[in-house]
Design a protein around this motif. Sequence first.
Motif, PDB file in Angstrom:
ATOM      1  N   UNK A  11       0.834  -1.201   0.000  1.00  0.00           N
ATOM      2  CA  UNK A  11       0.000   0.000   0.000  1.00  0.00           C
ATOM      3  C   UNK A  11       0.871   1.255   0.000  1.00  0.00           C
ATOM      4  N   UNK A  12       1.940   1.224   0.768  1.00  0.00           N
ATOM      5  CA  UNK A  12       2.868   2.350   0.792  1.00  0.00           C
ATOM      6  C   UNK A  12       3.504   2.556  -0.583  1.00  0.00           C
ATOM      7  N   UNK A  13       3.882   1.456  -1.245  1.00  0.00           N
ATOM      8  CA  UNK A  13       4.459   1.553  -2.591  1.00  0.00           C
ATOM      9  C   UNK A  13       3.444   2.110  -3.582  1.00  0.00           C
ATOM     10  N   UNK A  14       2.202   1.669  -3.456  1.00  0.00           N
ATOM     11  CA  UNK A  14       1.142   2.168  -4.345  1.00  0.00           C
ATOM     12  C   UNK A  14       0.993   3.672  -4.169  1.00  0.00           C
ATOM     13  N   UNK A  18       1.663   6.281  -7.230  1.00  0.00           N
ATOM     14  CA  UNK A  18       0.560   7.129  -7.684  1.00  0.00           C
ATOM     15  C   UNK A  18       0.864   8.611  -7.464  1.00  0.00           C
ATOM     16  N   UNK A  19       1.450   8.939  -6.310  1.00  0.00           N
ATOM     17  CA  UNK A  19       1.793  10.344  -6.032  1.00  0.00           C
ATOM     18  C   UNK A  19       2.831  10.860  -7.023  1.00  0.00           C
ATOM     19  N   UNK A  20       3.780  10.012  -7.355  1.00  0.00           N
ATOM     20  CA  UNK A  20       4.818  10.399  -8.304  1.00  0.00           C
ATOM     21  C   UNK A  20       4.217  10.700  -9.682  1.00  0.00           C
ATOM     22  N   UNK A  38      -4.874   7.495  -1.801  1.00  0.00           N
ATOM     23  CA  UNK A  38      -4.839   6.522  -2.891  1.00  0.00           C
ATOM     24  C   UNK A  38      -5.998   6.701  -3.867  1.00  0.00           C
ATOM     25  N   UNK A  39      -7.213   6.804  -3.359  1.00  0.00           N
ATOM     26  CA  UNK A  39      -8.384   6.907  -4.245  1.00  0.00           C
ATOM     27  C   UNK A  39      -8.337   8.197  -5.064  1.00  0.00           C
ATOM     28  N   UNK A  40      -7.987   9.308  -4.417  1.00  0.00           N
ATOM     29  CA  UNK A  40      -7.933  10.585  -5.142  1.00  0.00           C
ATOM     30  C   UNK A  40      -6.822  10.593  -6.196  1.00  0.00           C
ATOM     31  N   UNK A  64       4.921  -0.064 -14.152  1.00  0.00           N
ATOM     32  CA  UNK A  64       4.927   0.096 -12.701  1.00  0.00           C
ATOM     33  C   UNK A  64       3.602  -0.353 -12.091  1.00  0.00           C
ATOM     34  N   UNK A  65       2.499   0.028 -12.721  1.00  0.00           N
ATOM     35  CA  UNK A  65       1.186  -0.359 -12.198  1.00  0.00           C
ATOM     36  C   UNK A  65       0.978  -1.870 -12.291  1.00  0.00           C
ATOM     37  N   UNK A  66       1.431  -2.479 -13.368  1.00  0.00           N
ATOM     38  CA  UNK A  66       1.310  -3.933 -13.524  1.00  0.00           C
ATOM     39  C   UNK A  66       2.076  -4.652 -12.424  1.00  0.00           C
ATOM     40  N   UNK A  67       3.288  -4.177 -12.142  1.00  0.00           N
ATOM     41  CA  UNK A  67       4.097  -4.776 -11.084  1.00  0.00           C
ATOM     42  C   UNK A  67       3.424  -4.612  -9.721  1.00  0.00           C
ATOM     43  N   UNK A  68       2.881  -3.418  -9.457  1.00  0.00           N
ATOM     44  CA  UNK A  68       2.207  -3.179  -8.176  1.00  0.00           C
ATOM     45  C   UNK A  68       0.984  -4.076  -8.017  1.00  0.00           C
ATOM     46  N   UNK A  69       0.234  -4.249  -9.082  1.00  0.00           N
ATOM     47  CA  UNK A  69      -0.950  -5.113  -9.033  1.00  0.00           C
ATOM     48  C   UNK A  69      -0.541  -6.540  -8.704  1.00  0.00           C
ATOM     49  N   UNK A  70       0.516  -7.008  -9.342  1.00  0.00           N
ATOM     50  CA  UNK A  70       1.004  -8.375  -9.104  1.00  0.00           C
ATOM     51  C   UNK A  70       1.421  -8.552  -7.642  1.00  0.00           C
TER      52      UNK A  70
END
Length: 195
Positions: A11-14, A18-20, A38-40, A64-70
Amino acid sequence: MPFNAAAAEVRSSIMTVLASWAGLIAEERGVAAPQRHVVRLARFIHENIPWISAHSAASDLIEELTQLIRVARKACDTRHVRIVPIGDCVRSGCTGKLRAVVKAVPGVRSRPSEIRCNADDSHWWASDEWAALAMRMQTLREHRRTWYSVADIEVLWKIPSGSIYRLANRYKWRRRKVAGRVFYHAADLQAALRG
């Protein structure tokens, strides 16, 4: 419910990723970035998909998003989580039970990721405290428990199963088999570990 450290880390990585990306969009488009939530952040990126899809870094975002989802799916996958009962909580006045949370990865010998009390979340022990915890539990039990399974010995004394079998054979520990599981007599185990 035990604390899922892997899920918290993901969650912290997400949040960071996302912020970046939201910061990049806001800076390059000259708009205000959303609050660090996260939601915003996800909504902001989603609203800017047409713009970001034309950006040279779009493939990096997808990667990056694909890796985070995995990683997030793996952290939240409870199919391979085992809760191993350890015994009564050793904290004074607590009536809770201690449990080791083991994340079992198929084909990999897993170790408990934490030992926690089911009655009080502040009662938990890091892996470097498990040996002391085991000694304290033994003292508190006053020899009430007579038999330990191989899994119990692995968790409480941090002894690999191969070494358990070798020690049991070498010191002639009394053993019994129940429903296909091997149990060793506590007195024999303690005598060998003291010696």
